[in-house]
Write a protein that holds these residues in place. Structure first.
Motif, PDB file in Angstrom:
ATOM      1  N   ASP A 102     -38.336  34.390  48.985  1.00  0.00           N
ATOM      2  CA  ASP A 102     -37.249  35.682  49.766  1.00  0.00           C
ATOM      3  C   ASP A 102     -37.488  34.914  51.151  1.00  0.00           C
ATOM      4  O   ASP A 102     -37.681  34.345  51.581  1.00  0.00           O
ATOM      5  CB  ASP A 102     -37.777  37.188  50.086  1.00  0.00           C
ATOM      6  CG  ASP A 102     -36.491  37.974  50.609  1.00  0.00           C
ATOM      7  OD1 ASP A 102     -36.070  37.412  51.653  1.00  0.00           O
ATOM      8  OD2 ASP A 102     -36.173  38.634  50.112  1.00  0.00           O
ATOM      9  N   GLU A 111     -36.432  35.060  53.959  1.00  0.00           N
ATOM     10  CA  GLU A 111     -36.651  35.949  55.493  1.00  0.00           C
ATOM     11  C   GLU A 111     -38.174  35.708  54.850  1.00  0.00           C
ATOM     12  O   GLU A 111     -38.430  36.872  56.375  1.00  0.00           O
ATOM     13  CB  GLU A 111     -36.158  37.236  55.442  1.00  0.00           C
ATOM     14  CG  GLU A 111     -34.486  36.588  55.132  1.00  0.00           C
ATOM     15  CD  GLU A 111     -33.852  36.090  56.402  1.00  0.00           C
ATOM     16  OE1 GLU A 111     -34.950  35.264  57.176  1.00  0.00           O
ATOM     17  OE2 GLU A 111     -32.440  36.618  56.194  1.00  0.00           O
ATOM     18  N   PHE A 112     -39.474  35.511  54.277  1.00  0.00           N
ATOM     19  CA  PHE A 112     -40.498  35.904  54.675  1.00  0.00           C
ATOM     20  C   PHE A 112     -41.129  35.390  55.906  1.00  0.00           C
ATOM     21  O   PHE A 112     -42.117  35.815  56.487  1.00  0.00           O
ATOM     22  CB  PHE A 112     -41.888  35.476  53.631  1.00  0.00           C
ATOM     23  CG  PHE A 112     -41.089  36.337  51.781  1.00  0.00           C
ATOM     24  CD1 PHE A 112     -40.867  37.491  52.168  1.00  0.00           C
ATOM     25  CD2 PHE A 112     -42.042  35.511  51.019  1.00  0.00           C
ATOM     26  CE1 PHE A 112     -41.351  38.397  51.140  1.00  0.00           C
ATOM     27  CE2 PHE A 112     -42.010  36.610  49.476  1.00  0.00           C
ATOM     28  CZ  PHE A 112     -41.124  37.630  50.003  1.00  0.00           C
ATOM     29  N   SER A 161     -42.333  37.406  58.622  1.00  0.00           N
ATOM     30  CA  SER A 161     -44.304  37.072  60.226  1.00  0.00           C
ATOM     31  C   SER A 161     -44.318  36.773  60.854  1.00  0.00           C
ATOM     32  O   SER A 161     -44.722  36.817  61.912  1.00  0.00           O
ATOM     33  CB  SER A 161     -44.488  35.989  58.503  1.00  0.00           C
ATOM     34  OG  SER A 161     -44.070  35.243  58.545  1.00  0.00           O
ATOM     35  N   PRO A 216     -48.795  33.574  61.903  1.00  0.00           N
ATOM     36  CA  PRO A 216     -48.242  32.486  61.854  1.00  0.00           C
ATOM     37  C   PRO A 216     -48.663  31.742  60.809  1.00  0.00           C
ATOM     38  O   PRO A 216     -48.300  32.513  59.229  1.00  0.00           O
ATOM     39  CB  PRO A 216     -49.346  31.536  62.377  1.00  0.00           C
ATOM     40  CG  PRO A 216     -50.616  32.069  63.028  1.00  0.00           C
ATOM     41  CD  PRO A 216     -50.419  33.274  62.708  1.00  0.00           C
ATOM     42  N   LYS A 275     -50.442  31.593  57.819  1.00  0.00           N
ATOM     43  CA  LYS A 275     -51.516  31.897  57.370  1.00  0.00           C
ATOM     44  C   LYS A 275     -50.559  33.331  56.112  1.00  0.00           C
ATOM     45  O   LYS A 275     -51.062  32.960  55.273  1.00  0.00           O
ATOM     46  CB  LYS A 275     -51.767  33.581  58.555  1.00  0.00           C
ATOM     47  CG  LYS A 275     -53.009  33.225  59.227  1.00  0.00           C
ATOM     48  CD  LYS A 275     -53.558  34.249  59.971  1.00  0.00           C
ATOM     49  CE  LYS A 275     -54.201  33.661  60.482  1.00  0.00           C
ATOM     50  NZ  LYS A 275     -54.418  34.863  61.952  1.00  0.00           N
ATOM     51  N   THR A 276     -48.592  33.031  56.074  1.00  0.00           N
ATOM     52  CA  THR A 276     -48.240  33.650  55.167  1.00  0.00           C
ATOM     53  C   THR A 276     -48.258  32.797  54.624  1.00  0.00           C
ATOM     54  O   THR A 276     -48.206  33.332  52.522  1.00  0.00           O
ATOM     55  CB  THR A 276     -47.077  33.748  55.937  1.00  0.00           C
ATOM     56  OG1 THR A 276     -47.048  34.568  57.048  1.00  0.00           O
ATOM     57  CG2 THR A 276     -46.131  34.765  55.129  1.00  0.00           C
ATOM     58  N   ARG A 319     -51.307  33.677  52.558  1.00  0.00           N
ATOM     59  CA  ARG A 319     -51.974  35.082  51.636  1.00  0.00           C
ATOM     60  C   ARG A 319     -50.510  35.603  51.091  1.00  0.00           C
ATOM     61  O   ARG A 319     -50.796  36.087  50.279  1.00  0.00           O
ATOM     62  CB  ARG A 319     -51.806  35.491  52.867  1.00  0.00           C
ATOM     63  CG  ARG A 319     -53.185  36.588  53.916  1.00  0.00           C
ATOM     64  CD  ARG A 319     -53.339  36.962  54.772  1.00  0.00           C
ATOM     65  NE  ARG A 319     -52.708  38.446  54.029  1.00  0.00           N
ATOM     66  CZ  ARG A 319     -53.282  39.817  54.742  1.00  0.00           C
ATOM     67  NH1 ARG A 319     -52.968  39.325  55.940  1.00  0.00           N
ATOM     68  NH2 ARG A 319     -53.132  40.497  53.428  1.00  0.00           N
ATOM     69  N   VAL A 320     -49.398  34.525  51.173  1.00  0.00           N
ATOM     70  CA  VAL A 320     -47.806  35.094  49.911  1.00  0.00           C
ATOM     71  C   VAL A 320     -48.093  33.927  49.460  1.00  0.00           C
ATOM     72  O   VAL A 320     -47.473  34.367  47.917  1.00  0.00           O
ATOM     73  CB  VAL A 320     -47.521  35.800  51.250  1.00  0.00           C
ATOM     74  CG1 VAL A 320     -45.902  36.190  50.399  1.00  0.00           C
ATOM     75  CG2 VAL A 320     -48.257  37.216  52.249  1.00  0.00           C
ATOM     76  N   PRO A 353     -50.576  32.844  46.187  1.00  0.00           N
ATOM     77  CA  PRO A 353     -50.276  33.508  45.441  1.00  0.00           C
ATOM     78  C   PRO A 353     -48.862  33.684  44.766  1.00  0.00           C
ATOM     79  O   PRO A 353     -49.423  34.216  43.542  1.00  0.00           O
ATOM     80  CB  PRO A 353     -50.823  34.960  46.298  1.00  0.00           C
ATOM     81  CG  PRO A 353     -51.155  34.306  46.619  1.00  0.00           C
ATOM     82  CD  PRO A 353     -50.623  33.007  47.891  1.00  0.00           C
ATOM     83  N   VAL A 354     -48.069  34.182  44.923  1.00  0.00           N
ATOM     84  CA  VAL A 354     -46.735  34.325  44.432  1.00  0.00           C
ATOM     85  C   VAL A 354     -46.023  32.667  44.158  1.00  0.00           C
ATOM     86  O   VAL A 354     -46.049  32.705  42.317  1.00  0.00           O
ATOM     87  CB  VAL A 354     -45.698  34.520  45.398  1.00  0.00           C
ATOM     88  CG1 VAL A 354     -44.551  34.770  44.470  1.00  0.00           C
ATOM     89  CG2 VAL A 354     -46.009  35.935  46.632  1.00  0.00           C
ATOM     90  N   ALA A 370     -48.634  43.734  38.013  1.00  0.00           N
ATOM     91  CA  ALA A 370     -48.367  45.195  38.745  1.00  0.00           C
ATOM     92  C   ALA A 370     -47.398  45.118  39.685  1.00  0.00           C
ATOM     93  O   ALA A 370     -46.261  45.647  39.504  1.00  0.00           O
ATOM     94  CB  ALA A 370     -49.976  45.698  39.107  1.00  0.00           C
ATOM     95  N   TRP A 371     -47.513  43.529  40.139  1.00  0.00           N
ATOM     96  CA  TRP A 371     -45.999  42.948  41.201  1.00  0.00           C
ATOM     97  C   TRP A 371     -45.244  42.542  40.809  1.00  0.00           C
ATOM     98  O   TRP A 371     -44.592  41.937  41.384  1.00  0.00           O
ATOM     99  CB  TRP A 371     -47.101  42.641  42.774  1.00  0.00           C
ATOM    100  CG  TRP A 371     -47.825  41.623  42.713  1.00  0.00           C
ATOM    101  CD1 TRP A 371     -49.766  41.922  42.426  1.00  0.00           C
ATOM    102  CD2 TRP A 371     -47.789  39.803  42.784  1.00  0.00           C
ATOM    103  NE1 TRP A 371     -50.507  40.519  42.032  1.00  0.00           N
ATOM    104  CE2 TRP A 371     -49.028  39.725  42.418  1.00  0.00           C
ATOM    105  CE3 TRP A 371     -46.027  38.740  43.179  1.00  0.00           C
ATOM    106  CZ2 TRP A 371     -49.568  38.516  42.593  1.00  0.00           C
ATOM    107  CZ3 TRP A 371     -46.543  37.867  42.641  1.00  0.00           C
ATOM    108  CH2 TRP A 371     -47.688  37.412  42.715  1.00  0.00           C
ATOM    109  N   LYS A 419     -44.531  42.461  37.644  1.00  0.00           N
ATOM    110  CA  LYS A 419     -42.236  43.257  36.766  1.00  0.00           C
ATOM    111  C   LYS A 419     -41.786  43.356  37.755  1.00  0.00           C
ATOM    112  O   LYS A 419     -41.591  43.400  38.788  1.00  0.00           O
ATOM    113  CB  LYS A 419     -43.384  44.014  35.558  1.00  0.00           C
ATOM    114  CG  LYS A 419     -43.492  45.511  36.987  1.00  0.00           C
ATOM    115  CD  LYS A 419     -43.610  46.764  36.316  1.00  0.00           C
ATOM    116  CE  LYS A 419     -43.059  47.881  37.236  1.00  0.00           C
ATOM    117  NZ  LYS A 419     -43.957  48.879  37.771  1.00  0.00           N
TER     118      LYS A 419
END
Lengths: 370, 569
Positions: free
Chosen positions: B459, B461-462, B466, B472, B475-476, B479-480, B483-484, B565-566, B568
């Motif tokens: 996305d 707009e992440f 944030s 900052p 960090k995103t 953290r995001v 992992p994605v 879980a996240w 799919k």
């Protein structure tokens, strides 16, 4: 409902957000030109316009995501014109939700709180409160992918509100949802905004959304503001043919100004239609009138602005009929009128029938042709 | 619009956005990546270019070196040779890969998964390995030498066979993807309109796979013309450009001429690269979201024919590998066929050692770890940062260059640049660091594109969200974003690891006595006549790459399970 209280009261106090002469250029393209706007505390303002009108550009300038090329923006008395988004005070919700997919609902809502060194227990309490507020208690452990679109948007809203921002920005928040969910969420967002009293700006291209949710609507077209007003003002007294056309259904009829507050349509039959027309005699003008404002029940011939018209076509639209009419003797002047189901039954209106209709003077808008 | 308000706009002062702490971090990150690419890509290439205009004492001599090059038939004949083997290999490889991919996608043969896995094995081997196998098969005492009917394997025939083996998986992957993306509705329409099978093939199948085929042609051509391993082992007296560079530099110590040949080799590689880019730009998505995937229907005769074809190709691939493994275990081919582990005593061989193998592992691991971190972070900064348009465009361009540069040219450029007197980075010369740096650079582009594709799917707009939450961006990122993007990150690291294990061309000039590598040891042992140990070492590389691939597969599957879980949709 005729006058808007919040806007009227707002005039007296200083605006919460002040946009002054803001222009944004992308290379040679000017997305918005010289925008001036004031938004008052606790107000719900909608930027409404077709795609490409600059409404999102203006929102992103206010957020600091795409800082304007020229002009000044002030929020709560502070000049924020050149500040990066992190140094401004707002929460934002996007059409795409932009929820972090690898974090649970709880972690998403807590995302901004965790960075503020708030105590863990306080964060948990605040997140629970917010999820309660958006009607999603007990959904904290789920991941965004396990939620429906409407639920995801509620989480995005909770996340944006978590840090109690002074300004809530909504960028087409409902556009990605199904029609029914959209109507329900529309209502819920409005309720929530009223309850929290957070100053809110929403961007939308959906006039119905703007009319039902906003305290004031800012209608934009081609990078400029065409009109600012309450939903009723915008609907009743559109300031330009664009606004008249963009919001609701509207008849546009070519006419000539009479110089005495009247206009003539095609000279025949419809001479001297009374309305507010300040143009000099002979000026070509356009007369605007909404289909639902045309009356026929109890109209005597000879009444003001009354004339004979023939029903060319009758279209059934569920709760009402939309009739296509031609003024008698002026076959090329066609306009539409909305008649209730009752009226059509009572008067036996059908295609080919001739009726006496009237254009109520106070509902007619006249614009000089440019 | 009247003139009034416009005049006001023109006079209004420009808003100068305040640069926050975050922006400084972002700019610093971009600057670091920019400097890295300058040092690792641009400066070395500039040095090799300027060397080609200098004499051995470093004086500018204009085009003298080039004049000498084209006045020496022994040298410029190689251009013709290189082009010849490249074009022949390209035609054969793409033809075979198309047939194989056609069988996998359009027929009902059993064991498609196994066939696909077998076809990809050559990626795990250094290009030297098939050439060594060919010696055992077709050499002076070759097992099936009679098949050549008197022709020698040392020369164009050997080069072409070796290259076809080695480039086959690259072509297959591209063509397989192109053929998989077919719309069943087009076939139904063709059938409904009464088109014959042949006509359907030429009007539906081929046009649909056109861009895949063209792209495969360019990829194979570039791989072959820049490859050094196969012609080095089996080329005999048939000179090609990549080997010429090696001979000029290592054999004759004529660095200037090496640079000239390098630039001559750069030309066709660069042309193929530009042409491929242009064609890919024209490619539009043929497959709409509503397309229905094609499901082949059983057709006994056709299926049997495809099974025979795919079976033969798979048999040859496994056969070539099996011969290498057999050669490594045989006591003394062809006189004593008892199986022993003598060939694995690398420390006793000329030019090889177990140390080289461990060095390779170390080098590949560092390349995977550092390379992935640098490339992914760089791609993130280029894709997601704001402003700085020109700088970002320039960085993006620099990220694309390595794909067009043959490994052996890059290696030579690194000698020139890092061994230059006065280069403050000279201390990394002859260390493991320069091998890691060179290998990361060599495989930078594909990794960068993998990362950029994964990042583009996130996305947009992440970062905006944030920053509105005062978190900052870094960090995103941790953290995001990371992992994605884990699947893409793992893909990049495995790609870097396997290539670091198998590459010869980029590192052949850069290793030292302490930093011998397994792939280089294969070359050196083969050069010294220790062919069996060379085969043994080559197979060690294959097993290592295969093990790491298997680990990667298990890890990816485990992560996919844990995060389903996240993930799919």
């Amino acid at each position: 409902m005729e006058t808007d209280t919040s806007a009227a009261a707002g005039e007296a106090r200083p605006p919460y957000l002040k946009v002054e002469n803001v222009t944004k250029k992308f290379g040679d393209f000017t997305a918005i030109k010289d925008i001036c706007l004031e938004v008052f505390e606790s107000e719900f303002v909608c930027f409404l316009g077709p795609s490409g009108c600059g409404k999102t550009t203006l929102l992103r300038a206010i957020a600091g995501l795409d800082i304007q090329t020229h002009g000044r923006i002030e929020q709560a008395g502070r000049d924020i014109s050149n500040l990066p988004p992190t140094e401004r005070d707002f929460g934002i919700v996007f059409q795409s939700y932009a929820l972090f997919p690898n974090l649970t609902v709880f972690k998403n809502v807590a995302y901004g709180l965790e960075n503020r060194k708030t105590a863990k227990a306080d964060i948990a309490a605040r997140v629970d409160e917010l999820l309660q507020l958006v009607g999603m208690p007990d959904q904290g452990p789920k991941y965004p992918a396990q939620l429906s679109g409407g639920q995801q948007q509620r989480v995005a809203l909770a996340r944006a509100l978590a840090t109690s921002p002074g300004l809530l920005l909504l960028d087409e928040p409902l556009s990605a949802l199904d029609a029914k969910v959209r109507v329900r969420l529309r209502h819920e967002i409005k309720e929530l905004q009223r309850k929290l009293g957070v100053t809110t700006i929403m961007v939308t291209h959906d006039q119905e959304e703007a009319l039902t949710m906003a305290d004031r609507i800012v209608v934009m077209n081609e990078g400029v503001i065409d009109q600012v007003g309450t939903p009723l003002e915008i609907y009743r007294r559109p300031a330009s043919p664009f606004v008249a056309d963009f919001i609701g259904a509207m008849n546009f009829l070519s006419a000539v100004a009479g110089g005495d507050g009247t206009v003539r349509i095609d000279g025949v039959g419809l001479s001297a239609i009374e309305c507010v027309c300040v143009q000099d005699e002979g000026t070509a003008v356009t007369l605007c009138l909404r289909p639902e404002d045309i009356v026929t029940r109890g109209v005597e011939s000879g009444a003001p602005n009354a004339f004979e018209a023939t029903v060319a076509d009758l279209e059934f639209l569920g709760s009402f009929y939309r009739a296509s009419l031609t003024a008698k003797g002026v076959e090329n002047t066609r306009f539409q009128a909305d008649f209730s189901v009752n009226l059509v039954r009572d008067l036996g209106i059908e295609a080919g029938k001739t009726l006496t209709v009237a254009f109520p003077a106070d509902r007619i808008r006249v614009f000089a042709d440019s | 619009m009247t003139d009034g308000p416009q005049a006001v706009v023109i006079e209004a002062p420009l808003v100068k956005p305040k640069v926050g702490r975050e922006n400084w971090v972002m700019r610093a990150g971009l600057a670091v990546i920019g400097v890295y690419l300058l040092v690792a890509v641009v400066f070395p290439l500039y040095t090799i270019l300027s060397k080609s205009f200098q004499d051995s004492r470093g004086l500018f001599v204009g085009l003298d070196n080039y004049a000498e090059y084209f006045a020496t038939p022994a040298l410029f004949y190689s251009i013709n040779n290189s082009l010849t083997v490249s074009v022949i290999s390209m035609v054969i490889t793409v033809g075979l890969a198309f047939g194989y991919a056609y069988g996998l996608t359009r027929s009902c043969i059993p064991g498609k998964g196994v066939f696909k896995a077998i076809a990809l094995i050559p990626i795990l081997a250094p290009s030297l390995l098939p050439a060594i196998s060919l010696r055992y098969l077709f050499g002076a005492q070759g097992m099936i030498k009679g098949l050549l009917m008197g022709e020698t394997i040392y020369g164009p025939i050997g080069i072409v066979i070796g290259e076809v083996f080695w480039t086959f998986p690259h072509a297959l992957l591209i063509i397989f993807t192109a053929l998989s993306l077919s719309d069943a509705r087009l076939y139904e329409a063709a059938e409904a309109l009464g088109a014959s099978k042949l006509r359907t093939f030429f009007t539906v199948t081929l046009p649909g796979a056109k861009y895949g085929l063209i792209s495969a042609c360019f990829v194979v051509f570039t791989l072959v013309i820049t490859d050094f391993g196969v012609p080095k082992v089996i080329g005999g007296g048939y000179n090609v450009l990549a080997v010429d560079i090696y001979k000029q530099v290592v054999g004759q110590r004529n660095f200037q001429m090496g640079a000239v040949v390098g630039l001559v080799l750069l030309a066709p590689a660069l042309l193929a690269f530009v042409a491929d880019r242009m064609i890919q730009g024209k490619q539009v998505a043929l497959l709409s979201a509503r397309a229905v995937p094609y499901e082949p229907k059983p057709d006994r005769r056709f299926d049997l024919a495809m099974l025979a074809f795919c079976g033969t190709v798979a048999f040859v691939i496994i056969g070539i590998l099996a011969v290498a493994q057999f050669a490594a275990l045989v006591k003394f081919w062809p006189y004593n066929l008892s199986l022993v582990l003598d060939s694995y005593q690398f420390d006793l061989m000329d030019g090889g050692s177990w140390g080289a193998f461990w060095n390779s592992l170390k080098m590949a691991a560092w390349t995977a770890v550092i390379g992935t971190a640098v490339i992914f972070t760089g791609a993130y900064l280029v894709e997601k940062s704001k402003g700085f348009e020109h700088g970002r465009g320039l960085i993006q361009l620099m990220c694309m260059i390595p794909l067009a540069v043959p490994g052996i040219v890059l290696g030579l450029a690194y000698i020139f640049f890092f061994n230059a007197v006065g280069n403050p980075l000279g201390f990394i010369y002859h260390t493991l660091i320069i091998l890691v740096l060179c290998t990361i650079t060599h495989f930078y582009t594909v990794s960068h594109l993998t990362a950029a594709t994964a990042l583009k799917q996130m996305d947009a707009e992440f970062e905006a969200v944030s920053s509105s939450l005062k978190v900052p961006f870094y960090k995103t990122f941790v953290r995001v974003t990371v992992p994605v993007c884990i699947p893409a990150i793992l893909d990049i690291s495995i790609y870097l690891f396997v290539n670091a294990m198998t590459t010869v061309s980029a590192v052949i000039f850069l290793y030292s006595a302490d930093t011998q590598l397994a792939s280089v040891a294969v070359l050196n042992m083969d050069d010294a006549g220790d062919t069996a140990p060379a085969a043994a070492m080559g197979m060690m590389i294959v097993y290592t790459s295969a093990t790491v691939r298997l680990l990667h597969f298990l890890l990816t599957r485990g992560i996919a399970r844990r995060t389903q879980a996240w993930r799919k949709r």
